[in-house]
Write a protein that holds these residues in place. Structure first.
Motif, PDB file in Angstrom:
ATOM      1  N   VAL A 184       0.828  -1.193   0.000  1.00 28.36           N
ATOM      2  CA  VAL A 184       0.000   0.000   0.000  1.00 28.36           C
ATOM      3  C   VAL A 184       0.872   1.256   0.000  1.00 28.36           C
ATOM      4  N   GLU A 185       2.056   1.186   0.610  1.00 31.24           N
ATOM      5  CA  GLU A 185       2.985   2.321   0.515  1.00 31.24           C
ATOM      6  C   GLU A 185       3.409   2.533  -0.935  1.00 31.24           C
ATOM      7  N   ARG A 186       3.662   1.433  -1.636  1.00 33.66           N
ATOM      8  CA  ARG A 186       4.026   1.534  -3.060  1.00 33.66           C
ATOM      9  C   ARG A 186       2.859   2.097  -3.877  1.00 33.66           C
ATOM     10  N   ALA A 187       1.647   1.722  -3.501  1.00 35.87           N
ATOM     11  CA  ALA A 187       0.473   2.236  -4.214  1.00 35.87           C
ATOM     12  C   ALA A 187       0.348   3.747  -4.030  1.00 35.87           C
ATOM     13  N   VAL A 188       0.534   4.225  -2.800  1.00 35.18           N
ATOM     14  CA  VAL A 188       0.459   5.664  -2.538  1.00 35.18           C
ATOM     15  C   VAL A 188       1.542   6.395  -3.326  1.00 35.18           C
ATOM     16  N   ALA A 189       2.759   5.837  -3.325  1.00 35.10           N
ATOM     17  CA  ALA A 189       3.862   6.474  -4.058  1.00 35.10           C
ATOM     18  C   ALA A 189       3.574   6.534  -5.552  1.00 35.10           C
ATOM     19  N   ALA A 190       3.027   5.461  -6.103  1.00 36.76           N
ATOM     20  CA  ALA A 190       2.698   5.451  -7.532  1.00 36.76           C
ATOM     21  C   ALA A 190       1.594   6.459  -7.841  1.00 36.76           C
ATOM     22  N   SER A 191       0.607   6.568  -6.950  1.00 34.26           N
ATOM     23  CA  SER A 191      -0.506   7.497  -7.203  1.00 34.26           C
ATOM     24  C   SER A 191      -0.038   8.947  -7.234  1.00 34.26           C
ATOM     25  N   GLU A 192       1.032   9.255  -6.496  1.00 37.92           N
ATOM     26  CA  GLU A 192       1.548  10.621  -6.466  1.00 37.92           C
ATOM     27  C   GLU A 192       2.216  11.006  -7.784  1.00 37.92           C
ATOM     28  N   GLN A 193       2.501  10.010  -8.619  1.00 37.73           N
ATOM     29  CA  GLN A 193       3.166  10.267  -9.896  1.00 37.73           C
ATOM     30  C   GLN A 193       2.185  10.508 -11.035  1.00 37.73           C
ATOM     31  N   CYS A 194       0.898  10.476 -10.735  1.00 36.96           N
ATOM     32  CA  CYS A 194      -0.095  10.765 -11.776  1.00 36.96           C
ATOM     33  C   CYS A 194      -0.974  11.923 -11.321  1.00 36.96           C
TER      34      CYS A 194
ATOM     35  N   ALA B  45      -5.691   5.339  -3.302  1.00 39.32           N
ATOM     36  CA  ALA B  45      -4.534   4.771  -2.605  1.00 39.32           C
ATOM     37  C   ALA B  45      -4.633   4.992  -1.100  1.00 39.32           C
ATOM     38  N   VAL B  46      -5.109   6.164  -0.685  1.00 42.57           N
ATOM     39  CA  VAL B  46      -5.277   6.442   0.744  1.00 42.57           C
ATOM     40  C   VAL B  46      -6.409   5.582   1.311  1.00 42.57           C
ATOM     41  N   TYR B  47      -7.438   5.385   0.515  1.00 35.32           N
ATOM     42  CA  TYR B  47      -8.538   4.505   0.935  1.00 35.32           C
ATOM     43  C   TYR B  47      -8.001   3.126   1.293  1.00 35.32           C
ATOM     44  N   TRP B  48      -7.142   2.575   0.448  1.00 44.42           N
ATOM     45  CA  TRP B  48      -6.578   1.255   0.712  1.00 44.42           C
ATOM     46  C   TRP B  48      -5.666   1.277   1.928  1.00 44.42           C
ATOM     47  N   ALA B  49      -4.900   2.350   2.090  1.00 46.38           N
ATOM     48  CA  ALA B  49      -4.037   2.464   3.266  1.00 46.38           C
ATOM     49  C   ALA B  49      -4.880   2.459   4.542  1.00 46.38           C
ATOM     50  N   ALA B  50      -5.985   3.197   4.527  1.00 53.31           N
ATOM     51  CA  ALA B  50      -6.866   3.245   5.700  1.00 53.31           C
ATOM     52  C   ALA B  50      -7.476   1.877   5.969  1.00 53.31           C
ATOM     53  N   TRP B  51      -7.810   1.157   4.910  1.00 56.95           N
ATOM     54  CA  TRP B  51      -8.396  -0.183   5.075  1.00 56.95           C
ATOM     55  C   TRP B  51      -7.392  -1.152   5.688  1.00 56.95           C
ATOM     56  N   ILE B  52      -6.134  -1.092   5.226  1.00 59.26           N
ATOM     57  CA  ILE B  52      -5.102  -1.956   5.786  1.00 59.26           C
ATOM     58  C   ILE B  52      -4.877  -1.617   7.260  1.00 59.26           C
ATOM     59  N   LEU B  53      -4.833  -0.341   7.585  1.00 55.82           N
ATOM     60  CA  LEU B  53      -4.672   0.071   8.984  1.00 55.82           C
ATOM     61  C   LEU B  53      -5.819  -0.467   9.842  1.00 55.82           C
ATOM     62  N   ARG B  54      -7.016  -0.428   9.306  1.00 53.01           N
ATOM     63  CA  ARG B  54      -8.164  -0.914  10.055  1.00 53.01           C
ATOM     64  C   ARG B  54      -8.068  -2.408  10.301  1.00 53.01           C
ATOM     65  N   ARG B  55      -7.629  -3.150   9.307  1.00 50.10           N
ATOM     66  CA  ARG B  55      -7.476  -4.597   9.452  1.00 50.10           C
ATOM     67  C   ARG B  55      -6.386  -4.940  10.456  1.00 50.10           C
ATOM     68  N   GLN B  56      -5.409  -4.051  10.606  1.00 51.41           N
ATOM     69  CA  GLN B  56      -4.327  -4.285  11.551  1.00 51.41           C
ATOM     70  C   GLN B  56      -4.685  -3.852  12.969  1.00 51.41           C
ATOM     71  N   GLY B  57      -5.920  -3.395  13.154  1.00 55.35           N
ATOM     72  CA  GLY B  57      -6.353  -2.978  14.481  1.00 55.35           C
ATOM     73  C   GLY B  57      -5.952  -1.566  14.848  1.00 55.35           C
ATOM     74  N   ARG B  58      -5.416  -0.814  13.902  1.00 58.26           N
ATOM     75  CA  ARG B  58      -4.997   0.575  14.152  1.00 58.26           C
ATOM     76  C   ARG B  58      -6.158   1.502  13.770  1.00 58.26           C
ATOM     77  N   TYR B  59      -7.208   1.432  14.555  1.00 57.19           N
ATOM     78  CA  TYR B  59      -8.458   2.072  14.187  1.00 57.19           C
ATOM     79  C   TYR B  59      -8.370   3.590  14.135  1.00 57.19           C
ATOM     80  N   ARG B  60      -7.699   4.171  15.095  1.00 58.87           N
ATOM     81  CA  ARG B  60      -7.616   5.635  15.101  1.00 58.87           C
ATOM     82  C   ARG B  60      -6.749   6.144  13.959  1.00 58.87           C
ATOM     83  N   ASP B  61      -5.676   5.429  13.648  1.00 59.63           N
ATOM     84  CA  ASP B  61      -4.865   5.805  12.488  1.00 59.63           C
ATOM     85  C   ASP B  61      -5.672   5.678  11.207  1.00 59.63           C
TER      86      ASP B  61
END
Length: 397
Positions: free
Chosen positions: A179-189, A198-214
């Motif tokens: 997801v970090e690579r996805a965010v970096a790639a999205s910044e190039q377009c 890309a941020v949506y996916w980052a937030a989803w991964i954080l949620r799955r990892q139990g990092r709810y506030r992040d």
């Protein structure tokens, strides 16, 4: 099992069940039922409190809900190599001089992979991803101008898919790197929708990892940045913005913040009404049915099981459809609410429906396994054939 882990950690900490319950701020009966195997699952917020009281990570208490596939995925080493490699010739052996760039074909391949993801066919997608990552990264190096921006958009999507598959298979380190690579790639377009996705996916991964506030912070900030004008918004803009709000609402619900979850979902509902029907594209899935389903999921996460079952009627009132995996995730939440309310026969029917919709997907989910075990403890073998079929299907001992 969860109960066995709690017993092991509690014993190591020299705590009684009563002392652990007091530290966690929960009922001792919950601890007792989990340890005795009377209950096979609990709300994530409850498990988080238990983990904190024991000084342990949530992952130590509960194995990821997505590590129960019948066999380990043999495609992970190739996916890992593709994600972590820094040169094209290391990415699946694709040399720069050996491949012609065909963005139209690459776009079609990425769209196809996206639909495979939505069907929950992770074993197939896992085999496709290494080559897709290689080809998309190769395209970003060889193209220029608008074509290069499009290639970076495709690369972002491919890395999002890699994040999804790896987190579903329990490889959280690879998921976060992807997801970090996805965010970096999205910044190039220059496409704001791709950046928001890309941020949506980052937030989803954080949620799955139990990092709810992040997760909540990431999703709400992105929603503020990318909020469209309702009268001028394109369907793609409404879809990704609404998806961010749904994601944020889900994180708030898991963090036991009911008011915030309700408010965020109300904002999402406004966008869903404007959109008119559920939309599925390679940025997000969003619409009236998805919002209605999210209300059920959030109510279950908050422990309001009667409301969850009641809100299920609102879902059925929406005629549009969402992808099978999204439908099944809603059905798992509904089944959990039904189990908690003692509605065993409806719960069996709900789980059976999820199995028919996504036979491979359901085998990756700990929640499906826990609910099936709970129902098996209540219903004698042979009494409900659909439950017996589900038990065999997910290979529950």
């Amino acid at each position: 099992m969860i109960g066995e882990q709690i017993v092991r950690l509690r014993s190591a900490a020299h705590l009684t069940q009563e002392q652990l319950a007091e530290r966690a701020g929960i009922s001792v009966d919950v601890i007792r039922r989990l340890e005795q195997g009377v209950r096979h699952s609990a709300r994530l917020n409850t498990l988080t409190k238990i983990a904190a009281a024991l000084g342990a990570e949530l992952a130590v208490i509960i194995a990821p809900r997505t590590t129960f596939a019948p066999e380990p995925d043999r495609g992970i080493p190739a996916i890992r190599e593709a994600i972590t490699s820094s040169t094209v010739d290391q990415l699946g052996g694709l040399a720069e001089t050996d491949a012609d760039i065909d963005l139209k074909r690459l776009t079609a391949s990425v769209d196809s992979a996206w639909h495979i993801w939505q069907r929950g066919e992770y074993s197939i997608l896992g085999r496709l991803l290494p080559a897709l990552i290689a080809e998309a990264r190769h395209a970003t190096r060889e193209c220029a101008g608008d074509d290069q921006e499009h290639a970076f958009s495709l690369l972002a999507t491919v890395f999002e898919l890699a994040a999804g598959v790896t987190v579903m298979l329990g490889h959280e380190d690879l998921a976060w790197l992807s997801v970090e690579r996805a965010v970096a790639a999205s910044e190039q377009c220059g496409d704001e929708v791709t950046k928001a996705s890309a941020v949506y996916w980052a937030a989803w991964i954080l949620r799955r990892q139990g990092r709810y506030r992040d997760s909540l912070t990431a999703a709400t900030r992105a929603a503020e940045i990318h909020e469209p004008r309702m009268t001028r918004a394109t369907p793609a803009q409404l879809t990704v913005w609404g998806g961010l709000l749904v994601n944020a609402a889900g994180a708030a619900a898991r963090d036991d913040r009911a008011v915030a979850a309700t408010e965020l979902l109300d904002f999402a509902r406004t966008a869903a009404v404007r959109l008119g029907q559920d939309r599925v594209d390679r940025w997000s899935v969003f619409g009236p049915r998805l919002v209605a389903q999210s209300a059920v999921v959030n109510a279950t996460e908050l422990g309001d099981f009667e409301t969850a079952v009641r809100l299920a009627a609102d879902v059925e009132a929406v005629r549009s459809r969402v992808p099978a995996t999204w439908e099944s995730r809603y059905l798992l939440a509904l089944a959990q609410a039904e189990v908690e309310l003692g509605q065993d026969i409806p719960a069996v029917a709900t789980l059976h429906q999820a199995r028919l919709l996504t036979p491979e997907w359901i085998r990756y989910h700990r929640l499906a396994r826990d609910l099936t075990a709970e129902l098996n403890a209540r219903i004698p073998a042979g009494r409900q054939p659909e439950l017996d079929e589900l038990t065999r299907h997910i290979q529950l001992a």
